[in-house]
Write an enzyme that holds these catalytic residues in place. Structure first.
Site, PDB file in Angstrom:
ATOM      1  N   HIS A  46       0.832  -1.202   0.000  1.00  0.00           N
ATOM      2  CA  HIS A  46       0.000   0.000   0.000  1.00  0.00           C
ATOM      3  C   HIS A  46       0.871   1.259   0.000  1.00  0.00           C
ATOM      4  O   HIS A  46       2.056   1.191   0.306  1.00  0.00           O
ATOM      5  CB  HIS A  46      -0.918   0.014   1.230  1.00  0.00           C
ATOM      6  N   HIS A 131       5.562   6.288  -2.706  1.00  0.00           N
ATOM      7  CA  HIS A 131       6.440   5.118  -2.746  1.00  0.00           C
ATOM      8  C   HIS A 131       5.723   3.929  -2.115  1.00  0.00           C
ATOM      9  O   HIS A 131       4.946   4.078  -1.187  1.00  0.00           O
ATOM     10  CB  HIS A 131       7.760   5.391  -2.020  1.00  0.00           C
TER      11      HIS A 131
END
Length: 187
Positions: A46, A131
């Protein structure tokens, strides 16, 4: 009168990757790193938009109410490169990055989340950088610049994000267990 203990839960707001072909491509990249580090499990991939930390049930209700007012369009995310924080010579986190368009849309969503939750006292300690963490490095490891260099330009495909999630994280010796407290759908 006896005092009752306040139970706290560890929470964060995120968007998840649920596309099996992308998750498999990420797992293949993880297998290329011959390092002593904790790989993030495929089912836990995630982007953390905002880490909230330990909060009460009451605070969680306020967070749900604030998040329910967020409106966002589906975001097509294109995975394009691998990097490390703070750097590839002594990494603490190894991650997969996205193209500039995806990154700016994820930043917009993270900013919107922080604006909604700011009045409740939740603020990010640093600006959001799009990221996807694939390794957490606890102990010092060798320089991984060469491995990172091999993946400085990859095409892992695209994934459309249609859900924003308020999540609980329970830390266990075998890794975190995440559960959804709320799902906000893209419009």
């Amino acid at each position: 009168m006896p005092q009752t203990a306040i139970s706290l839960m560890r929470t964060f707001v995120a968007v998840e990757i649920q596309d099996d072909s992308i998750l498999d491509a990420i797992a293949k990249i993880q297998s290329e790193f011959k390092i002593k580090a904790t790989a993030v499990n495929k089912k836990n991939m995630h982007f953390t938009l905002l880490f909230l930390g330990e909060i009460t049930e009451e605070a969680a209700t306020s967070v749900k109410n604030a998040l329910s007012t967020i409106s966002f369009k589906p975001i097509e995310v294109k995975f394009t490169h691998v990097g490390a924080f703070p750097n590839s010579r002594s990494p603490r986190v190894i991650w997969i990055g996205v193209d500039d368009v995806s990154a700016s849309q994820l930043v917009e969503l993270a900013v919107q989340v922080e604006k909604k939750l700011g009045p409740l006292g939740f603020k990010s300690d640093k600006p959001f950088k799009a990221h996807l963490t694939i390794f957490r490095v606890k102990n010092r490891i060798d320089d991984i610049s060469k491995t990172i260099e091999r993946f400085k330009d990859v095409d892992l495909g695209k994934h459309t994000i249609t859900e924003l999630k308020f999540k609980q994280s329970i830390l266990t010796p075998s890794g975190p267990i995440y559960s959804d407290l709320q799902v906000v759908l893209a419009k």
